[in-house]
Write an enzyme that holds these catalytic residues in place. Sequence first.
Site, PDB file in Angstrom:
ATOM      1  N   GLY A  12      43.513  45.923  55.850  1.00 13.95           N
ATOM      2  CA  GLY A  12      42.553  46.861  55.276  1.00 13.95           C
ATOM      3  C   GLY A  12      42.392  48.171  56.013  1.00 13.95           C
TER       4      GLY A  12
ATOM      5  N   ARG B 126      49.389  41.953  44.826  1.00 12.76           N
ATOM      6  CA  ARG B 126      49.610  41.276  43.538  1.00 12.76           C
ATOM      7  C   ARG B 126      49.668  42.342  42.453  1.00 12.76           C
ATOM      8  NH1 ARG B 126      50.165  35.582  44.489  1.00 12.76           N
ATOM      9  NH2 ARG B 126      48.832  35.134  46.268  1.00 12.76           N
TER      10      ARG B 126
ATOM     11  N   HIS C 269      51.214  53.182  47.591  1.00 14.46           N
ATOM     12  CA  HIS C 269      52.493  52.502  47.794  1.00 14.46           C
ATOM     13  C   HIS C 269      53.229  53.128  48.977  1.00 14.46           C
ATOM     14  CE1 HIS C 269      55.954  50.124  46.860  1.00 14.46           C
ATOM     15  NE2 HIS C 269      56.699  51.203  47.024  1.00 14.46           N
TER      16      HIS C 269
HETATM   17  C1  GAR Z   1      49.975  49.808  53.199  1.00 16.94           C
HETATM   18  O1  GAR Z   1      51.115  50.329  53.844  1.00 16.94           O
HETATM   19  C2  GAR Z   1      50.102  49.986  51.705  1.00 16.94           C
HETATM   20  O2  GAR Z   1      50.765  51.157  51.329  1.00 16.94           O
HETATM   21  C3  GAR Z   1      50.922  48.766  51.340  1.00 16.94           C
HETATM   22  O3  GAR Z   1      50.423  47.733  52.139  1.00 16.94           O
HETATM   23  C4  GAR Z   1      49.907  48.292  53.349  1.00 16.94           C
HETATM   24  C5  GAR Z   1      48.483  47.801  53.506  1.00 16.94           C
HETATM   25  O4  GAR Z   1      47.979  48.144  54.760  1.00 16.94           O
HETATM   26  N1  GAR Z   1      50.817  48.453  49.963  1.00 16.94           N
HETATM   27  C6  GAR Z   1      51.796  47.893  49.267  1.00 16.94           C
HETATM   28  O5  GAR Z   1      52.882  47.602  49.741  1.00 16.94           O
HETATM   29  C7  GAR Z   1      51.478  47.635  47.807  1.00 16.94           C
HETATM   30  N2  GAR Z   1      52.637  47.215  47.120  1.00 16.94           N
HETATM   31  P1  GAR Z   1      46.410  48.043  55.038  1.00 16.94           P
HETATM   32  O6  GAR Z   1      45.979  46.631  54.623  1.00 16.94           O
HETATM   33  O7  GAR Z   1      46.313  48.239  56.513  1.00 16.94           O
HETATM   34  O8  GAR Z   1      45.730  49.099  54.236  1.00 16.94           O
END
Ligand code: GAR
Length: 266
Positions: A14, A135, A158
Amino acid sequence: MTPIRIGALISGGGSNLQAIIDACEDSRIDGRMAFVGSDVPGAGGLQRARHHGIPTFVVDYGAIVDQYRQAPETLAPPSDFDPAEIGAKQHLLGPEAAPSRVHAFLTTRAVAEARLLDHIAPFAPDLLVLAGFMRNLTPYFIDRFNTDPDRPRIMNIHPALLPAFPGVDGYGDTLRYGCKVGGCTVHFIDYGEDSGPIIGQRCFPITESDTLDSVKQRGLTLEWQLYPECIQYFAQDRLQVVTMTHTGPQGRPPVQRRVVKILRSP
Ligand code: GAR
């Protein structure tokens, strides 16, 4: 301007959620966090939310899938779930996917998404942000949340420069491909995987000395700036989704695409 109510869905630590919470608290976003939901019971981001007094909930997707695998007849899909309608709309599984797999996927998702909608409804959010939510949402959820098709209100971040490298490992895919730049993208959700109208992007150079960790760190630092900026455009009602028609390449038919226009500050 009335602050918007923002809901977030997360699966992990998060850090993007934290950036959004901080931006709301510093008035860089004219909004307040209404709730944080997760598909993962122990997701670290839930603790961040509680720390700021933000209500949280969990819809355990993994448990729903396990129940379907063990005893599918015990998992009742929502009464308004029409598998043929959702199957025809979705762009997540291709025509080559076995019908039994499509049915299992859409049924378990509809169960999970109906529970998400039940949790979300009392908060009446203006905007839903996916902040590391791993998801894909199906048309079952999207159509019930986006009640006006011209005003989408589910955003995602993304970790790649879309449309390159959709999926679950954007920074890894970018590095392994040998790209000389990486980046991140904020977009509205549509029926496909990471395919919706793009709101904003940031990029950074990749050099030979970079590792997956250094690429992720540089990318995340940009994500924490980009996501609050895009949310603030939404809060200021400056995002307009329009259909653009471009001449096709080399005499091929025109190309139509839904794109985001960022309107000038009022
Ligand atoms: C982030 O890098 C986000 O862009 C990616 O997951 C990470 C979450 O980090 N999202 C995806 O890959 C969605 N397909 P966080 O939990 O530290 O915000």
